[in-house]
Design a protein around this motif. Structure first.
Motif, PDB file in Angstrom:
ATOM      1  N   LYS A   1     -37.724  20.815  16.176  1.00 11.50           N
ATOM      2  CA  LYS A   1     -38.869  20.180  15.492  1.00 11.50           C
ATOM      3  C   LYS A   1     -39.517  19.101  16.356  1.00 11.50           C
ATOM      4  O   LYS A   1     -40.048  18.110  15.852  1.00 11.50           O
ATOM      5  CB  LYS A   1     -38.440  19.586  14.135  1.00 11.50           C
ATOM      6  CG  LYS A   1     -37.654  20.524  13.243  1.00 11.50           C
ATOM      7  CD  LYS A   1     -38.445  21.763  12.894  1.00 11.50           C
ATOM      8  CE  LYS A   1     -37.643  22.661  11.954  1.00 11.50           C
ATOM      9  NZ  LYS A   1     -38.329  23.946  11.682  1.00 11.50           N
ATOM     10  N   MET A   2     -39.459  19.300  17.666  1.00  8.08           N
ATOM     11  CA  MET A   2     -40.098  18.381  18.603  1.00  8.08           C
ATOM     12  C   MET A   2     -41.339  19.043  19.207  1.00  8.08           C
ATOM     13  O   MET A   2     -41.496  20.267  19.140  1.00  8.08           O
ATOM     14  CB  MET A   2     -39.113  18.008  19.729  1.00  8.08           C
ATOM     15  CG  MET A   2     -37.865  17.288  19.259  1.00  8.08           C
ATOM     16  SD  MET A   2     -36.617  17.175  20.574  1.00  8.08           S
ATOM     17  CE  MET A   2     -37.508  16.232  21.823  1.00  8.08           C
ATOM     18  N   LYS A   3     -42.198  18.235  19.779  1.00 10.74           N
ATOM     19  CA  LYS A   3     -43.367  18.766  20.462  1.00 10.74           C
ATOM     20  C   LYS A   3     -42.888  19.477  21.731  1.00 10.74           C
ATOM     21  O   LYS A   3     -42.219  18.881  22.572  1.00 10.74           O
ATOM     22  CB  LYS A   3     -44.332  17.631  20.812  1.00 10.74           C
ATOM     23  CG  LYS A   3     -45.727  18.088  21.198  1.00 10.74           C
ATOM     24  CD  LYS A   3     -46.635  16.886  21.324  1.00 10.74           C
ATOM     25  CE  LYS A   3     -48.040  17.276  21.784  1.00 10.74           C
ATOM     26  NZ  LYS A   3     -48.750  18.092  20.762  1.00 10.74           N
TER      27      LYS A   3
ATOM     28  N   ASP B   1     -36.606  25.201  27.655  1.00  7.31           N
ATOM     29  CA  ASP B   1     -36.888  23.884  27.073  1.00  7.31           C
ATOM     30  C   ASP B   1     -37.890  23.983  25.922  1.00  7.31           C
ATOM     31  O   ASP B   1     -37.731  23.317  24.887  1.00  7.31           O
ATOM     32  CB  ASP B   1     -37.423  22.926  28.149  1.00  7.31           C
ATOM     33  CG  ASP B   1     -36.333  22.425  29.083  1.00  7.31           C
ATOM     34  OD1 ASP B   1     -35.147  22.606  28.759  1.00  7.31           O
ATOM     35  OD2 ASP B   1     -36.674  21.852  30.135  1.00  7.31           O
ATOM     36  N   CYS B   2     -38.920  24.808  26.105  1.00  3.95           N
ATOM     37  CA  CYS B   2     -39.915  24.981  25.042  1.00  3.95           C
ATOM     38  C   CYS B   2     -39.259  25.455  23.752  1.00  3.95           C
ATOM     39  O   CYS B   2     -39.533  24.936  22.662  1.00  3.95           O
ATOM     40  CB  CYS B   2     -40.980  25.988  25.479  1.00  3.95           C
ATOM     41  SG  CYS B   2     -42.223  25.336  26.608  1.00  3.95           S
ATOM     42  N   ILE B   3     -38.378  26.434  23.870  1.00  6.50           N
ATOM     43  CA  ILE B   3     -37.685  26.961  22.697  1.00  6.50           C
ATOM     44  C   ILE B   3     -36.802  25.893  22.062  1.00  6.50           C
ATOM     45  O   ILE B   3     -36.818  25.687  20.842  1.00  6.50           O
ATOM     46  CB  ILE B   3     -36.857  28.201  23.080  1.00  6.50           C
ATOM     47  CG1 ILE B   3     -37.794  29.360  23.455  1.00  6.50           C
ATOM     48  CG2 ILE B   3     -35.933  28.613  21.938  1.00  6.50           C
ATOM     49  CD1 ILE B   3     -37.100  30.533  24.096  1.00  6.50           C
ATOM     50  N   ASP B   4     -36.039  25.188  22.895  1.00  8.22           N
ATOM     51  CA  ASP B   4     -35.145  24.143  22.378  1.00  8.22           C
ATOM     52  C   ASP B   4     -35.936  23.045  21.669  1.00  8.22           C
ATOM     53  O   ASP B   4     -35.543  22.590  20.580  1.00  8.22           O
ATOM     54  CB  ASP B   4     -34.327  23.536  23.518  1.00  8.22           C
ATOM     55  CG  ASP B   4     -33.275  24.493  24.066  1.00  8.22           C
ATOM     56  OD1 ASP B   4     -32.965  25.489  23.380  1.00  8.22           O
ATOM     57  OD2 ASP B   4     -32.793  24.266  25.188  1.00  8.22           O
ATOM     58  N   PHE B   5     -37.037  22.607  22.272  1.00  8.08           N
ATOM     59  CA  PHE B   5     -37.851  21.548  21.676  1.00  8.08           C
ATOM     60  C   PHE B   5     -38.409  21.987  20.328  1.00  8.08           C
ATOM     61  O   PHE B   5     -38.338  21.249  19.335  1.00  8.08           O
ATOM     62  CB  PHE B   5     -39.008  21.167  22.604  1.00  8.08           C
ATOM     63  CG  PHE B   5     -38.584  20.477  23.869  1.00  8.08           C
ATOM     64  CD1 PHE B   5     -37.414  19.744  23.940  1.00  8.08           C
ATOM     65  CD2 PHE B   5     -39.377  20.569  25.015  1.00  8.08           C
ATOM     66  CE1 PHE B   5     -37.028  19.115  25.108  1.00  8.08           C
ATOM     67  CE2 PHE B   5     -39.005  19.930  26.183  1.00  8.08           C
ATOM     68  CZ  PHE B   5     -37.827  19.202  26.236  1.00  8.08           C
ATOM     69  N   LEU B   6     -38.995  23.193  20.293  1.00 10.86           N
ATOM     70  CA  LEU B   6     -39.638  23.649  19.061  1.00 10.86           C
ATOM     71  C   LEU B   6     -38.616  23.869  17.958  1.00 10.86           C
ATOM     72  O   LEU B   6     -38.865  23.525  16.789  1.00 10.86           O
ATOM     73  CB  LEU B   6     -40.435  24.931  19.328  1.00 10.86           C
ATOM     74  CG  LEU B   6     -41.666  25.154  18.437  1.00 10.86           C
ATOM     75  CD1 LEU B   6     -42.652  24.004  18.590  1.00 10.86           C
ATOM     76  CD2 LEU B   6     -42.342  26.471  18.785  1.00 10.86           C
ATOM     77  N   GLU B   7     -37.448  24.411  18.298  1.00 11.19           N
ATOM     78  CA  GLU B   7     -36.407  24.620  17.290  1.00 11.19           C
ATOM     79  C   GLU B   7     -35.819  23.303  16.798  1.00 11.19           C
ATOM     80  O   GLU B   7     -35.250  23.242  15.711  1.00 11.19           O
ATOM     81  CB  GLU B   7     -35.311  25.524  17.855  1.00 11.19           C
ATOM     82  CG  GLU B   7     -35.778  26.982  18.026  1.00 11.19           C
ATOM     83  CD  GLU B   7     -34.660  27.902  18.472  1.00 11.19           C
ATOM     84  OE1 GLU B   7     -33.688  27.406  19.091  1.00 11.19           O
ATOM     85  OE2 GLU B   7     -34.755  29.116  18.190  1.00 11.19           O
TER      86      GLU B   7
END
Length: 212
Positions: free
Chosen positions: A54-56, A46-52
């Protein structure tokens, strides 16, 4: 001749796949839970998906607290695991096709202290001393003038614990190690010690190890 080119093409394809399997995103996703027990695999994905996107990149970890991925690149991950702790992972080259993983765990309470760990890309532990000689207290201190010896020794006696904070640069293999011992000392003694500090110790990754 045509057959040789075909074999070379196949070999190059497998080499490319091998290098992709050693990038930070893949390694972070597949890291054993025992090495990063606070995060589930779903958390990491989830962290990777969010950051890619452009989300926190904030997730709820195993302790029902917030963890945030603050940086992600081809060879680097940084997590703010909790308000008091950070976690960094850097993928470093040993050769054209082989990588080693360095993890820096830092806890602050109130003085920060870091621990370094090294692994193969299939997560077998490696000896830290094979890759870096960590600084001692003397590496951070300047010699005092003769008339300051008493003040220097007084401050040094109070600095009875070596605490360091290690940080990677996101876009390079530079590692900076800062002395944090003064942060746990009384303010007056810490001020006396700071007068003799040299500043951070900086390392560069070269020929398969960190050197100053």
């Amino acid at each position: 001749m045509r057959a040789n080119r075909w074999i070379l093409t196949i070999f190059s394809a497998f080499a490319t796949i091998g290098l992709q399997a050693q990038d930070a995103k893949t390694l972070f996703t597949d890291i054993p839970d025992s090495i990063v027990p606070l995060l589930t695999k779903v958390n990491r994905e989830d962290c990777i998906d969010f950051l890619e996107s452009k989300m926190k990149a904030v997730v709820e970890n195993r302790f029902d607290q917030k963890s945030e991925m603050t940086d992600l690149s081809e060879d680097y991950v940084r997590m703010q695991m909790s308000p008091q702790s950070t976690w960094q992972m850097k993928v470093l080259p040993l050769s054209d096709t082989t990588r080693v993983v360095c993890i820096v765990e830092t806890a602050c309470g109130p003085a920060c202290d870091s621990r370094l760990h090294f692994y193969t890309t299939d997560w077998k532990p490696l000896a830290t001393e094979d890759f870096i000689t960590l600084p001692t207290m003397d590496d951070f201190l300047k010699s005092p003038d003769s008339e300051e010896i008493y003040t220097y020794n007084e401050a040094l006696r109070a600095a009875d614990m070596l605490l360091i904070k290690a940080d990677f640069e996101k876009e390079s293999t530079r590692l900076t190690v800062t002395l944090t011992t003064p942060d746990y000392m009384s303010s007056d003694i810490a001020e006396k010690l700071k007068k003799y500090l040299r500043g951070p110790v900086t390392y560069q990754w070269k020929n398969g190890k960190f050197t100053r």
